[in-house]
Design a protein around this motif. Structure first.
Motif, PDB file in Angstrom:
ATOM      1  N   LEU A 216       0.378  -0.914   0.082  1.00 51.07           N
ATOM      2  CA  LEU A 216      -0.020   0.086   0.174  1.00 51.07           C
ATOM      3  C   LEU A 216       0.490   1.381   0.059  1.00 51.07           C
ATOM      4  O   LEU A 216       1.122   2.316  -0.934  1.00 51.07           O
ATOM      5  N   HIS A 217       1.262   1.192   0.985  1.00 53.13           N
ATOM      6  CA  HIS A 217       2.300   2.871   1.420  1.00 53.13           C
ATOM      7  C   HIS A 217       3.664   2.802   0.656  1.00 53.13           C
ATOM      8  O   HIS A 217       3.663   4.000  -0.310  1.00 53.13           O
ATOM      9  N   ILE A 218       4.033   2.192  -0.313  1.00 49.61           N
ATOM     10  CA  ILE A 218       5.236   1.794  -1.410  1.00 49.61           C
ATOM     11  C   ILE A 218       4.474   2.392  -2.243  1.00 49.61           C
ATOM     12  O   ILE A 218       4.933   3.402  -3.144  1.00 49.61           O
ATOM     13  N   PRO A 219       3.294   1.672  -3.034  1.00 48.71           N
ATOM     14  CA  PRO A 219       2.766   2.406  -4.491  1.00 48.71           C
ATOM     15  C   PRO A 219       3.052   3.223  -3.919  1.00 48.71           C
ATOM     16  O   PRO A 219       2.454   4.208  -4.869  1.00 48.71           O
ATOM     17  N   ARG A 220       1.501   3.489  -3.465  1.00 53.00           N
ATOM     18  CA  ARG A 220       1.186   5.501  -3.019  1.00 53.00           C
ATOM     19  C   ARG A 220       1.883   6.786  -3.275  1.00 53.00           C
ATOM     20  O   ARG A 220       1.740   7.386  -3.685  1.00 53.00           O
ATOM     21  N   PHE A 221       3.108   5.562  -1.992  1.00 49.08           N
ATOM     22  CA  PHE A 221       4.199   6.897  -2.518  1.00 49.08           C
ATOM     23  C   PHE A 221       4.681   7.532  -3.656  1.00 49.08           C
ATOM     24  O   PHE A 221       4.871   8.119  -3.556  1.00 49.08           O
ATOM     25  N   ILE A 222       5.105   6.340  -4.586  1.00 52.01           N
ATOM     26  CA  ILE A 222       5.428   6.117  -6.014  1.00 52.01           C
ATOM     27  C   ILE A 222       4.484   6.728  -6.919  1.00 52.01           C
ATOM     28  O   ILE A 222       5.317   8.145  -7.806  1.00 52.01           O
ATOM     29  N   ALA A 223       3.572   6.986  -6.549  1.00 49.61           N
ATOM     30  CA  ALA A 223       2.509   7.398  -7.783  1.00 49.61           C
ATOM     31  C   ALA A 223       2.433   8.698  -7.332  1.00 49.61           C
ATOM     32  O   ALA A 223       2.590   9.745  -7.937  1.00 49.61           O
ATOM     33  N   ASN A 224       2.634   9.504  -5.900  1.00 52.74           N
ATOM     34  CA  ASN A 224       2.985  10.847  -6.246  1.00 52.74           C
ATOM     35  C   ASN A 224       3.649  11.037  -4.406  1.00 52.74           C
ATOM     36  O   ASN A 224       3.060  10.716  -3.889  1.00 52.74           O
ATOM     37  N   THR A 225       5.337  11.254  -4.882  1.00 51.01           N
ATOM     38  CA  THR A 225       6.160  11.494  -3.987  1.00 51.01           C
ATOM     39  C   THR A 225       5.429  12.827  -3.086  1.00 51.01           C
ATOM     40  O   THR A 225       6.400  12.827  -2.099  1.00 51.01           O
ATOM     41  N   LYS A 226       4.445  13.847  -3.405  1.00 50.51           N
ATOM     42  CA  LYS A 226       4.806  15.105  -3.398  1.00 50.51           C
ATOM     43  C   LYS A 226       3.378  15.090  -2.199  1.00 50.51           C
ATOM     44  O   LYS A 226       3.074  16.017  -1.257  1.00 50.51           O
ATOM     45  N   ASP A 227       2.968  14.024  -1.929  1.00 52.58           N
ATOM     46  CA  ASP A 227       1.150  13.619  -0.824  1.00 52.58           C
ATOM     47  C   ASP A 227       1.998  13.748   0.289  1.00 52.58           C
ATOM     48  O   ASP A 227       2.603  13.086   0.820  1.00 52.58           O
ATOM     49  N   ALA A 228       1.741  14.752   1.134  1.00 56.82           N
ATOM     50  CA  ALA A 228       1.687  15.085   3.036  1.00 56.82           C
ATOM     51  C   ALA A 228       1.726  13.236   3.373  1.00 56.82           C
ATOM     52  O   ALA A 228       2.985  13.067   3.852  1.00 56.82           O
ATOM     53  N   SER A 229       0.871  13.087   2.893  1.00 51.83           N
ATOM     54  CA  SER A 229       0.238  12.277   3.972  1.00 51.83           C
ATOM     55  C   SER A 229       0.454  10.613   3.405  1.00 51.83           C
ATOM     56  O   SER A 229       1.341  10.329   4.647  1.00 51.83           O
ATOM     57  N   ASP A 230       1.267  10.262   2.231  1.00 55.71           N
ATOM     58  CA  ASP A 230       1.338   9.865   1.842  1.00 55.71           C
ATOM     59  C   ASP A 230       2.864   8.893   2.275  1.00 55.71           C
ATOM     60  O   ASP A 230       3.523   8.524   2.782  1.00 55.71           O
ATOM     61  N   ARG A 231       3.505  10.112   2.176  1.00 57.97           N
ATOM     62  CA  ARG A 231       5.014  10.939   2.543  1.00 57.97           C
ATOM     63  C   ARG A 231       5.000   9.939   4.092  1.00 57.97           C
ATOM     64  O   ARG A 231       5.783   9.341   3.872  1.00 57.97           O
TER      65      ARG A 231
END
Length: 256
Positions: A216-231
């Motif tokens: 979950l978290h790695i794919p979401r981070f890769i999809a949008n590295t600028k999203d503060a919540s996902d980081r």
């Protein structure tokens, strides 16, 4: 040294190094996602930079300097207690999920500190740590983590639609996983509170969160590295993996 102890400490330390970088980017101390400071508070930028540097040093000590690991863990706990918890308490009803997460991160640092302590260890000169205090630290840490896990499990049922949409589309049966993981969260929270089930509950919870980190978290981070919540989610989930791995090891010692 049991197999998961050192990896758990390394994972925990790396997670906090990641959070320290996010503190610098956010120009504030944001461990636990606390609400913004009052507008009249003008030192948030300096505080963010200073605490970020100290977090990195503490994380390195946890990873590489066993003699300083307890003190480093307690330093992180102090930062969370002073700089995040009060901000959440003021607006608890508006963001109870992150408030409980903050308490869980605080509890995790107590568990981590307990993993380094031996009977009569001295963290602060003149204050030797005895076994009852160490057990109290670990038990308190377990309670704080458990409250977060149980509340998160409850949220999987109360906000099922949101959780289901959070799961990537490539994972089938998202509704099933929403409720199943909610049950696992509640079971894990209850399991780490009970000494007899603490070790397996911590180990299973650690691998469960590791699965979320990877799927979950790695794919979401890769999809949008600028999203503060996902980081933040990427770092937080990694930290909890480390906490549970360490807890699964030291539980054997503390149950004796």
């Amino acid at each position: 040294m049991p197999a998961l102890l050192r990896p758990g400490r390394i994972i925990f330390g790396i997670g906090f190094i990641g959070l320290s970088i996010l503190c610098i980017l956010s120009k504030d101390f944001i461990v636990g996602r606390p609400p913004a400071w009052p507008a009249t508070f003008t030192m948030s930028v300096s505080l963010g930079y200073i605490t970020a540097v100290l977090l990195v040093l503490a994380a390195i000590a946890i990873i590489a300097i066993e003699q300083k690991g307890a003190a480093a863990s307690l330093l992180i706990a102090l930062f969370i207690l002073v700089l995040s918890v009060p901000r959440h308490m003021v607006q608890f009803m508006n963001d109870w999920s992150n408030a409980y997460k903050t308490l869980a991160l605080l509890g995790g640092t107590l568990i981590m500190a307990g993993s380094f302590l031996k009977d009569n260890a001295v963290v602060v000169p003149g204050w030797p740590v005895h076994e009852p205090l160490r057990k109290t630290m670990v038990t308190t840490g377990c309670l704080l983590v458990a409250v977060f896990f149980i509340s998160s499990g409850y949220a999987h049922f109360k906000f099922a639609d949101f959780v289901e949409n959070f799961i990537p589309a490539y994972i089938p049966f998202r509704a099933f996983w929403t409720y199943f993981t909610g049950i696992c969260l509640i079971a894990g929270g209850i399991g780490i509170v009970i000494p007899a089930t603490r070790r397996p509950a911590a180990m299973l919870s650690g691998f469960m969160v590791l699965g979320w980190f990877l799927l979950l978290h790695i794919p979401r981070f890769i999809a949008n590295t600028k999203d503060a919540s996902d980081r933040l989610g990427l770092c937080e989930s990694f930290i909890f993996v480390g906490i549970f791995f360490v807890l699964s090891v030291i539980s054997v010692r503390h149950e004796r």
